[in-house]
Structure formats: C-alpha cells, structure tokens
Design an enzyme around this catalytic site. Structure first.
Site, PDB file in Angstrom:
ATOM      1  N   GLY A  14      55.613  77.988 -33.274  1.00  0.00           N
ATOM      2  CA  GLY A  14      56.768  77.119 -33.009  1.00  0.00           C
ATOM      3  C   GLY A  14      56.522  76.152 -31.866  1.00  0.00           C
ATOM      4  O   GLY A  14      57.390  75.925 -31.028  1.00  0.00           O
ATOM      5  N   ALA A  17      53.859  71.286 -33.537  1.00  0.00           N
ATOM      6  CA  ALA A  17      53.456  71.262 -34.947  1.00  0.00           C
ATOM      7  C   ALA A  17      54.420  72.095 -35.801  1.00  0.00           C
ATOM      8  O   ALA A  17      54.877  71.646 -36.862  1.00  0.00           O
ATOM      9  CB  ALA A  17      52.031  71.786 -35.094  1.00  0.00           C
ATOM     10  N   ALA A  51      52.617  61.718 -25.125  1.00  0.00           N
ATOM     11  CA  ALA A  51      52.486  60.299 -25.463  1.00  0.00           C
ATOM     12  C   ALA A  51      52.201  60.173 -26.956  1.00  0.00           C
ATOM     13  O   ALA A  51      51.479  60.990 -27.527  1.00  0.00           O
ATOM     14  CB  ALA A  51      51.361  59.664 -24.659  1.00  0.00           C
ATOM     15  N   LYS A  79      56.992  53.251 -25.018  1.00  0.00           N
ATOM     16  CA  LYS A  79      55.564  53.033 -24.742  1.00  0.00           C
ATOM     17  C   LYS A  79      55.083  51.825 -25.533  1.00  0.00           C
ATOM     18  O   LYS A  79      55.233  51.779 -26.757  1.00  0.00           O
ATOM     19  CB  LYS A  79      54.783  54.299 -25.152  1.00  0.00           C
ATOM     20  CG  LYS A  79      53.274  54.120 -25.112  1.00  0.00           C
ATOM     21  CD  LYS A  79      52.527  55.385 -25.490  1.00  0.00           C
ATOM     22  CE  LYS A  79      51.057  55.105 -25.673  1.00  0.00           C
ATOM     23  NZ  LYS A  79      50.293  56.273 -26.126  1.00  0.00           N
ATOM     24  N   THR A 345      46.749  60.764 -30.232  1.00  0.00           N
ATOM     25  CA  THR A 345      46.736  60.836 -31.700  1.00  0.00           C
ATOM     26  C   THR A 345      47.074  62.213 -32.271  1.00  0.00           C
ATOM     27  O   THR A 345      47.210  62.342 -33.485  1.00  0.00           O
ATOM     28  CB  THR A 345      45.352  60.405 -32.230  1.00  0.00           C
ATOM     29  OG1 THR A 345      44.338  61.014 -31.420  1.00  0.00           O
ATOM     30  CG2 THR A 345      45.204  58.905 -32.171  1.00  0.00           C
TER      31      THR A 345
HETATM   32  P1  FAD Z   1      50.969  75.154 -29.604  1.00  0.00           P
HETATM   33  O1  FAD Z   1      51.798  74.297 -28.759  1.00  0.00           O
HETATM   34  O2  FAD Z   1      49.896  75.963 -28.930  1.00  0.00           O
HETATM   35  O3  FAD Z   1      51.938  76.151 -30.374  1.00  0.00           O
HETATM   36  C1  FAD Z   1      51.434  77.325 -30.977  1.00  0.00           C
HETATM   37  C2  FAD Z   1      52.593  78.192 -31.407  1.00  0.00           C
HETATM   38  O4  FAD Z   1      52.067  79.345 -32.063  1.00  0.00           O
HETATM   39  C3  FAD Z   1      53.452  78.699 -30.259  1.00  0.00           C
HETATM   40  O5  FAD Z   1      54.804  78.716 -30.646  1.00  0.00           O
HETATM   41  C4  FAD Z   1      52.967  80.124 -30.053  1.00  0.00           C
HETATM   42  O6  FAD Z   1      53.939  80.950 -29.488  1.00  0.00           O
HETATM   43  C5  FAD Z   1      52.681  80.490 -31.509  1.00  0.00           C
HETATM   44  N1  FAD Z   1      51.762  81.635 -31.619  1.00  0.00           N
HETATM   45  C6  FAD Z   1      50.453  81.663 -31.308  1.00  0.00           C
HETATM   46  N2  FAD Z   1      49.971  82.911 -31.519  1.00  0.00           N
HETATM   47  C7  FAD Z   1      51.001  83.655 -31.992  1.00  0.00           C
HETATM   48  C8  FAD Z   1      51.146  85.013 -32.382  1.00  0.00           C
HETATM   49  N3  FAD Z   1      50.139  85.891 -32.335  1.00  0.00           N
HETATM   50  N4  FAD Z   1      52.357  85.418 -32.789  1.00  0.00           N
HETATM   51  C9  FAD Z   1      53.411  84.567 -32.856  1.00  0.00           C
HETATM   52  N5  FAD Z   1      53.341  83.290 -32.493  1.00  0.00           N
HETATM   53  C10 FAD Z   1      52.139  82.837 -32.057  1.00  0.00           C
HETATM   54  N6  FAD Z   1      49.152  65.106 -28.297  1.00  0.00           N
HETATM   55  C11 FAD Z   1      49.692  63.885 -28.355  1.00  0.00           C
HETATM   56  O7  FAD Z   1      50.048  63.412 -29.431  1.00  0.00           O
HETATM   57  N7  FAD Z   1      49.877  63.154 -27.218  1.00  0.00           N
HETATM   58  C12 FAD Z   1      49.457  63.599 -26.006  1.00  0.00           C
HETATM   59  O8  FAD Z   1      49.672  62.923 -25.011  1.00  0.00           O
HETATM   60  C13 FAD Z   1      48.809  64.848 -25.938  1.00  0.00           C
HETATM   61  N8  FAD Z   1      48.326  65.319 -24.769  1.00  0.00           N
HETATM   62  C14 FAD Z   1      47.648  66.490 -24.770  1.00  0.00           C
HETATM   63  C15 FAD Z   1      47.004  66.931 -23.603  1.00  0.00           C
HETATM   64  C16 FAD Z   1      46.257  68.112 -23.606  1.00  0.00           C
HETATM   65  C17 FAD Z   1      45.547  68.543 -22.371  1.00  0.00           C
HETATM   66  C18 FAD Z   1      46.196  68.905 -24.764  1.00  0.00           C
HETATM   67  C19 FAD Z   1      45.431  70.190 -24.783  1.00  0.00           C
HETATM   68  C20 FAD Z   1      46.827  68.484 -25.919  1.00  0.00           C
HETATM   69  C21 FAD Z   1      47.526  67.282 -25.932  1.00  0.00           C
HETATM   70  N9  FAD Z   1      48.118  66.821 -27.100  1.00  0.00           N
HETATM   71  C22 FAD Z   1      48.687  65.590 -27.137  1.00  0.00           C
HETATM   72  C23 FAD Z   1      48.139  67.641 -28.287  1.00  0.00           C
HETATM   73  C24 FAD Z   1      49.494  68.299 -28.417  1.00  0.00           C
HETATM   74  O9  FAD Z   1      49.779  69.031 -27.261  1.00  0.00           O
HETATM   75  C25 FAD Z   1      49.509  69.196 -29.617  1.00  0.00           C
HETATM   76  O10 FAD Z   1      49.064  68.492 -30.740  1.00  0.00           O
HETATM   77  C26 FAD Z   1      50.897  69.682 -29.892  1.00  0.00           C
HETATM   78  O11 FAD Z   1      51.453  70.238 -28.747  1.00  0.00           O
HETATM   79  C27 FAD Z   1      50.909  70.650 -31.013  1.00  0.00           C
HETATM   80  O12 FAD Z   1      50.539  71.909 -30.583  1.00  0.00           O
HETATM   81  P2  FAD Z   1      50.674  73.069 -31.618  1.00  0.00           P
HETATM   82  O13 FAD Z   1      52.084  73.188 -32.036  1.00  0.00           O
HETATM   83  O14 FAD Z   1      49.651  72.898 -32.679  1.00  0.00           O
HETATM   84  O15 FAD Z   1      50.219  74.350 -30.768  1.00  0.00           O
END
Ligand code: FAD
Length: 508
Positions: A14, A17, A51, A79, A345
C-alpha cells in the site's frame, strides 16, 4: 457455465504503487470485480516520491480528481521542469523544462536556428527561448492553455506533492469505491501445486487472502514477483552507479519555486523539492565514492531551512525485473524496477504500468501473448528512460573521480548512436512512443555540453537579420507573457485555498 475472467484481484502493498493501482482498478472495473489490498503499517512505505512529470495529470483526471482538492490534500505545488545545477561543469545551470523549445519555423524545430545563431555569438542561453523555463525562473505560474494574445504554446506542468499524503488520499478514494484493505504482514506466498501460479497470500495473523490475479506493489522486496516466482533482475548499476540516497525534509524556504532543483555533488546529486509545508531534500550517491557520514554532512550543509528530522538512508539497486508480468503476477512500482529519481519517472512508470494492465486485463486465464505484449511495452519504455537518465551522467565536465568515471562508461548502443547523431548533425532521433520528446533531449544534450557545430541546412535560409528577429521575437514574447502571470505561491493560495503560509508573495 462459470465465468473464466479473473475478477478477484489482490494487490500486495500500500505505497504509492499499491494505492494508485487500487484507485484505478476501483474506478474502471465494475462492481463484478473484487479488489483487495494488503499492506503492513509496521513495514511502512518508501514515501519519498515527490516530484512528477505532466502525465500524472492524466491519471488524476481519469480518476476524476479535482486539482485544487488534490493540491490541498497533498500539500502540493506546481512543477514546470527541473533545474540542473553544476551538471555540465561546476557553476553552470540549465533547465529541462516541460513543453516546447522556442517554436518551429518552416520544416524545422527551433533548435537548428538557435544552433546557428549561437555559433555566430548571437543567441542567448537556450532557456531564454523556453516558456516554462522563463516562467520557472521568475517563480510565476498560472494555468495557461495558450499564452494570451499570441501563437505561443501552452505551459505544461506537473506536481510536487507529499507522497504519503497522496497514497492516503488515494486510499480514501479507493475504499469509497469498494476496495477492501487488509492490514497485516504477508508471511507466505502460496503457489498452486499444478500450474505454479500464485494462489494466495498468507498473513502473520493466519488470514489467507486468495485471488486470481496479483499485483505486486510490495516495494524493493518484490515479495511475489521475486520472492515467490524468482523472476530475476537485470542490473543497470554499471550505467547508473548511484545505489543510495539520504532523504531529509526541512522547513519551507522562500520563494516557493515552481520547479525541482537537482544539484550535482561530488559523488551524485542533491534534490530539492518545494512543497507547501516543507521542502523535500535528498542526496543520491554512489556508496563506492562517498561514505554515508560525509554524504549526510554534505546534505545537511546544503539545506535552505532547518532540518525536520535526521537524514534517512535508502539503499537501492537500479534495474528492472526480467519480466514485469510473470505468471499471474504483475509487478508495479519499486517491485518492478527502479531508475533513480533524477527525471522523476518512477510514479510515471507506475501510471503507465496500470494503464497497460487495464489494456491487457485478461478475459480468461492469462495468455502468453498478453504477458509478452505487456512485458515488451514495459521494457521499451523503461529502457529509453534509462538512456535519458544516463545521458546526464555521461556528458559532464566535472573533475571529481565519480564524475570522471561516468564519462568513461560504455554506453547502451542506442544512446551512443543518439549522442553521435546530435553531436555531428544537431538531429535528435527518437523512437516514436518513447516518453521524452525532442525538446527534452535537446535541452539535456545542450545543457550537458553536447553542442553541435552543425545544424540542418534549411536553418540557413534566413538571413542574419531575419534570424535575429526570429529569436528575439520568441524570447521577448515569452518574457512578456511570463510577466503577466501571477507569482506561484499567490496563485496556489488562491487556487486551492492553501494554508496561511502561502499567502505572502513569493516572487523573487
Ligand atoms: P513502497 O513505498 O516501498 O511500498 C511497499 C508497500 O508494500 C508498503 O505498503 C509496505 O508496507 C508493503 N509491504 C512490503 N512488504 C510487505 C509484507 N511482507 N507484508 C505486507 N505488506 C508489505 N518517484 C518519483 O516519481 N518521483 C520522485 O521524486 C521520486 N523520488 C524518489 C527518491 C528515492 C530516494 C527513492 C528510493 C525513490 C523515489 N521515487 C520517486 C520512487 C517512488 O518513491 C516510488 O516509485 C513510489 O514510492 C512507489 O513505491 P512502491 O509503492 O512501489 O513501494
């Protein structure tokens, strides 16, 4: 006859993504579908994606999200582009602004005329001819579909926002449309003994969440796509060597700029993202070239306001899953792969992944052709974004060991060809559907110091006076149109009834 369509979709995770996927599926799949999202508060999210690029507006619009409410709820700002500070050489700045460069004349885009004028010492910096760059530097913004009283272009824009608040906002949206959220840590991913597909997620509480199609949004862990299906990962660390980031919010500084700033540092770069209530900062670095303590000291020494927390370390691996869709699992977000945030991106890749998932939503058991088409399109998109980001590193004139090493890298073939083509002829050759368009490539090539000495011969059809007139007409029109726009902070406060901190004028 039973309906073979997989109507029971389970989203694991959650973060941005997971909730973007949940919101979109809830919006477009009818009541016959069951969408469940499992997340663990104890594990938390990455939460630093702040961003974006202009396509995010299409996503919000498709969901029917009101822009003023969205900006209010996420403490967002507008932006207009990204300013790169010190990337070509220390002290140099350029902007990769959204929208067109100058305006085309006859058969040609603007930049061949600019190259000719520049070679004769008669052109200003390229940014003087880019509407978004002129407006950004003046800290001005308004919704401009087409600059008033002129044939000049619109001002495309994206947002900066608090990623945690965006996920929370989308959660409310998705739950209001029937998405079922299940709290708990996923401890086991069950696979069907016969076909090998994922069948259910088993939580620490013992609860079993079964489904037909799974969307892996579990972040870098890739619990399903990698942990269970062992899909494999294509590592791009040899092209993009940064593998760590330290992130820290600080107090908001004036003026409230309508652009992201990316400042080159000894072993990477520092981001600065202005939000309504704070400024997001981070140092993206190569751990082979700088230690965590030194990186933290550099970051903290270069904030515009008092830090609001200790720097938080994030480790990452740049690259992508060999297949974003494997068996009955589609990986989105960090579970699918990661390109560092230099061109903002990642959230865009989540968005296009969701669009493709909706395009290829199976009408029965998932077929290989659907999966292959999805994976081919995903690879096409991410590889071209990767090349665009590599360009910033490769073409630099900095002296630090980290940067010298980037100049010596062996480039991906397509990028090598593009750079050769631009350097020798001033032409940008791009693949039709790729994300970044000619203006983006031109601004970054020139900003990074790849300035062709030749240009398209049709740019020579103007005489010198006509050429001067053409360039100055464009630059003056952009200056004039920009001067009529309100300040970013004032306009934001009026537009979304934002917090009181926004009421003061922020025009520099
Ligand atoms: P996460 O945010 O890691 O979410 C993962 C989810 O899975 C969480 O809810 C967690 O609780 C759950 N989960 C994991 N394991 C388990 C488990 N065992 N049981 C139950 N739940 C679980 N993107 C941009 O577009 N612009 C930006 O400026 C940008 N800056 C960034 C800077 C950095 C340093 C980084 C690392 C990334 C950046 N990104 C940026 C990318 C962006 O942060 C991610 O694409 C976005 O936050 C999506 O993350 P996610 O949902 O895939 O993963």
């Amino acid at each position: 006859m039973t309906d073979p369509t997989p109507r029971n979709i389970v989203i694991a995770g959650g973060g941005t993504a997971g909730w973007m996927a949940a919101a979109a599926l809830a919006r477009f799949c009818g009541p016959g579908w069951r969408i469940t999202l499992v997340e663990s508060e104890e594990i938390g999210t990455v939460g630093v994606g702040e961003a974006t690029i202009p396509m995010i507006r299409l996503f919000n619009q498709a969901l029917g999200i009101d822009e003023a409410e969205f900006l209010r709820e996420t403490h967002g700002t507008w932006k207009l582009g990204i300013e790169f500070d010190g990337w070509g050489a220390p002290g140099e700045r350029y902007m990769h602004a959204f929208g067109v460069v100058g305006r085309g004349l006859g058969l040609l885009p603007f930049h061949p005329y600019w190259l000719r004028a520049r070679a004769a010492g008669r052109a200003g910096p390229l940014g003087n001819y880019v509407l978004n760059a002129v407006a950004a530097k003046a800290n001005r913004f308004a919704h401009v579909e087409r600059a008033a009283d002129s044939a000049l272009p619109a001002m495309p824009y994206a947002f900066h926002f608090d990623a945690g608040l965006y996920a929370a906002y989308l959660r409310r949206y998705a739950e209001a449309r029937g998405v079922v959220r299940t709290e708990g840590r996923i401890e086991q991913v069950e696979r069907d003994g016969e076909n090998g597909d994922v069948g259910a997620l088993v939580l620490a509480s013992g609860v079993r969440v079964a489904g037909e199609l799974f969307v892996d949004c579990s972040g870098f862990r890739g619990l399903l796509i990698e942990g269970a299906l062992e899909t494999g990962f294509e590592d791009w660390g040899h092209w993009l060597p940064c593998d760590s980031a330290l992130a820290v919010p600080c107090e908001r500084a004036e003026p409230l700029i309508p652009y992201t700033r990316a400042t080159a540092r000894a072993a990477g770069w520092q981001w600065r993202i202005p939000l309504q209530h704070r400024t997001g900062n981070g140092y993206v670095f190569s751990s082979a070239h700088i230690g965590e303590d030194e990186a933290a000291a550099t970051l903290l020494a270069n904030l515009d306001g008092a830090p609001q927390a200790d720097p938080r370390l994030l480790k990452f691996r740049t690259g992508k899953r060999r297949k974003a869709w494997n068996r009955n699992v589609v990986a989105l977000g960090l579970a699918a792969g990661f390109i560092e945030p230099l061109e903002s991106t990642s959230i865009h890749l989540i968005q296009t992944g969701i669009t493709r998932l909706l395009d290829f939503l199976p009408a029965g058991p998932v077929t290989d052709v659907e999966r292959d088409a999805y994976n081919r399109l995903t690879d096409f998109e991410i590889e071209r974004i990767r090349d665009f980001v590599i360009l910033h590193y490769f073409a630099n004139c900095r002296h630090d060991p980290f940067w010298k090493a980037q100049r010596g890298m062996r480039l991906p073939e397509k990028l090598n060809f593009r750079i050769d083509m631009f350097r020798s002829t001033g032409r940008i050759i791009r693949d039709q559907d790729e994300l970044f368009d000619v203006p983006g490539w031109v601004q970054v090539m020139i900003g990074q110091g790849i300035v062709p000495e030749r240009w398209h011969p049709l740019a020579d059809t103007l005489d010198d006076t006509q050429l001067d007139q053409f360039l100055s007409t464009v630059a003056q029109a952009y200056q004039r149109d920009t001067a009529r726009l309100p300040g970013h902070a004032d306009y934001l406060a009026r537009f979304c009834g934002a917090p009181s901190t926004l009421s003061q004028s922020s025009i520099a």
